[in-house]
Design a protein around this motif. Structure first.
Motif, PDB file in Angstrom:
ATOM      1  N   ARG A  50      92.708  54.928  64.906  1.00 54.43           N
ATOM      2  CA  ARG A  50      91.303  54.990  65.283  1.00 54.43           C
ATOM      3  C   ARG A  50      91.148  54.441  66.678  1.00 54.43           C
ATOM      4  N   ASP A  51      90.395  55.142  67.520  1.00 54.13           N
ATOM      5  CA  ASP A  51      90.117  54.705  68.879  1.00 54.13           C
ATOM      6  C   ASP A  51      88.807  53.930  68.894  1.00 54.13           C
ATOM      7  N   SER A  52      88.893  52.629  69.084  1.00 55.56           N
ATOM      8  CA  SER A  52      87.689  51.799  69.088  1.00 55.56           C
ATOM      9  C   SER A  52      86.909  51.915  70.390  1.00 55.56           C
ATOM     10  N   GLY A  53      87.557  52.441  71.412  1.00 60.65           N
ATOM     11  CA  GLY A  53      86.893  52.570  72.708  1.00 60.65           C
ATOM     12  C   GLY A  53      87.071  51.375  73.611  1.00 60.65           C
ATOM     13  N   ASP A  54      87.538  50.244  73.067  1.00 56.98           N
ATOM     14  CA  ASP A  54      87.721  49.049  73.887  1.00 56.98           C
ATOM     15  C   ASP A  54      89.147  48.518  73.843  1.00 56.98           C
ATOM     16  N   GLY A  55      90.054  49.285  73.271  1.00 58.44           N
ATOM     17  CA  GLY A  55      91.453  48.887  73.222  1.00 58.44           C
ATOM     18  C   GLY A  55      91.798  47.957  72.077  1.00 58.44           C
ATOM     19  N   ALA A  56      90.829  47.554  71.281  1.00 58.02           N
ATOM     20  CA  ALA A  56      91.102  46.637  70.178  1.00 58.02           C
ATOM     21  C   ALA A  56      91.752  47.380  69.013  1.00 58.02           C
ATOM     22  N   ASP A  57      92.508  46.644  68.194  1.00 58.45           N
ATOM     23  CA  ASP A  57      93.087  47.222  66.984  1.00 58.45           C
ATOM     24  C   ASP A  57      91.940  47.641  66.065  1.00 58.45           C
ATOM     25  N   ALA A  58      91.920  48.917  65.691  1.00 65.13           N
ATOM     26  CA  ALA A  58      90.821  49.428  64.884  1.00 65.13           C
ATOM     27  C   ALA A  58      91.311  50.126  63.622  1.00 65.13           C
ATOM     28  N   GLY A  59      92.598  49.957  63.312  1.00 64.97           N
ATOM     29  CA  GLY A  59      93.140  50.558  62.107  1.00 64.97           C
ATOM     30  C   GLY A  59      93.535  52.013  62.314  1.00 64.97           C
ATOM     31  N   GLY A  60      93.876  52.637  61.226  1.00 68.78           N
ATOM     32  CA  GLY A  60      94.307  54.031  61.269  1.00 68.78           C
ATOM     33  C   GLY A  60      94.729  54.482  59.889  1.00 68.78           C
TER      34      GLY A  60
END
Length: 293
Positions: A50-60
């Protein structure tokens, strides 16, 4: 709630494994028909982010897709666990849900689930959709899911069989669930711009939270188990049947309707795209070939 989240995510993964094994078994079992002489297909797995848009780990998650098989023209069984903060569009689409009116103050979320769509080679074998999921925010948690059957031409005996398995799963928990969630499916899977149903229905539920997490999780597990009991026998019943060019043409037109519903109305498609999940995984549900009149 961390332990409960982990248990739910592990269950969705185990159900994915069970379904993939069963579907590969159907590929091995095909005896007749135009595709009987080709090698049985196997699932190919691919991680998604998942692309959070801010580079943070957002899962997948993991896409499991089988293409150009003997029985399955295309089937995807995806699992994902994603988290982060809901953007404005996702907040707006979810703020009307019970207990989620405070999302603007704390838009953190966590979601895990399994999503399946199968498009079959044979027009005699129904296409099918199933998903179950758990969603959490600081304002509450809920389960959702269901399954629905999408034949090219309705077979009343098949419809009754499919619904009976889902009803039995519901009745183990509350006899009010099946009529309520069948009616919800009938309404939800309506292609409104054509004023016609996507298929012959099933059950659909969302925002399911009785306050008893263990009971709601057990219900969602039973829905997942009922899917295989409802769908695999129907595939075995029809997968060796011959079909005509006219039946194939009708199948492709019905697939066009299926694609329209998923792109215009489907909640999961909208949520996945709004929250930055991998578009390939989100759009896995689309058929490999379709036509419009």
């Amino acid at each position: 709630m961390e332990q409960e989240k982990a248990r739910a995510a592990a269950w969705f993964e185990s159900l994915r494994n069970e379904i993939c094994t069963a579907f590969e078994g159907l590929e091995d079992a095909l005896a007749d028909g135009p595709h009987a002489t080709q090698p049985p297909a196997r699932f190919q797995r691919k991680p998604t982010k998942r692309d959070s848009g801010d580079g943070a780990d957002a899962g997948g998650g993991v896409m499991s897709v089988m293409r150009d098989g003997r029985v399955f023209e295309k089937v995807g069984v995806n699992i994902s666990t994603v988290y982060g903060t809901l953007g404005a569009a996702a907040q707006a689409s979810m703020s009307a849900r019970p207990g989620l009116s405070g999302l603007a103050d704390d838009p953190r979320f966590w979601a895990s689930g399994i999503s399946l769509v199968a498009h079959m080679n044979s027009p005699k074998t129904p296409a099918v959709h199933m998903n179950t999921r758990m969603f959490w925010t600081p304002h509450g948690w809920w389960f959702g899911g269901g399954a629905d059957l999408n034949p090219m031409v309705e077979n009343p005996e098949d419809t009754a069989f499919f619904h009976a398995r889902l009803k039995a799963a519901c009745d183990r928990h509350n006899p009010a669930y099946y009529p309520r969630y069948k009616a919800w499916a009938d309404e939800y899977f309506m292609i409104k711009h054509w004023n016609e149903p996507r298929g012959v229905g099933g059950i659909f539920y969302d925002d399911h939270c009785t306050g008893d997490w263990e009971e709601d999780f057990a219900f969602t597990q039973d829905v997942g188990r009922a899917f295989l009991a409802a769908f695999v026998p129907l595939t075995e019943k029809h997968m060796n049947s011959e079909w005509t060019g006219a039946e194939r043409e009708h199948q492709l037109i019905r697939r066009g309707r299926y694609a329209e519903f998923n792109l215009v109305y489907d909640r999961g498609t909208q949520f996945g795209l709004q929250t930055g999940h991998n578009p390939e995984a989100v759009l896995m549900s689309l058929p490999p070939v379709a036509k419009w009149p």
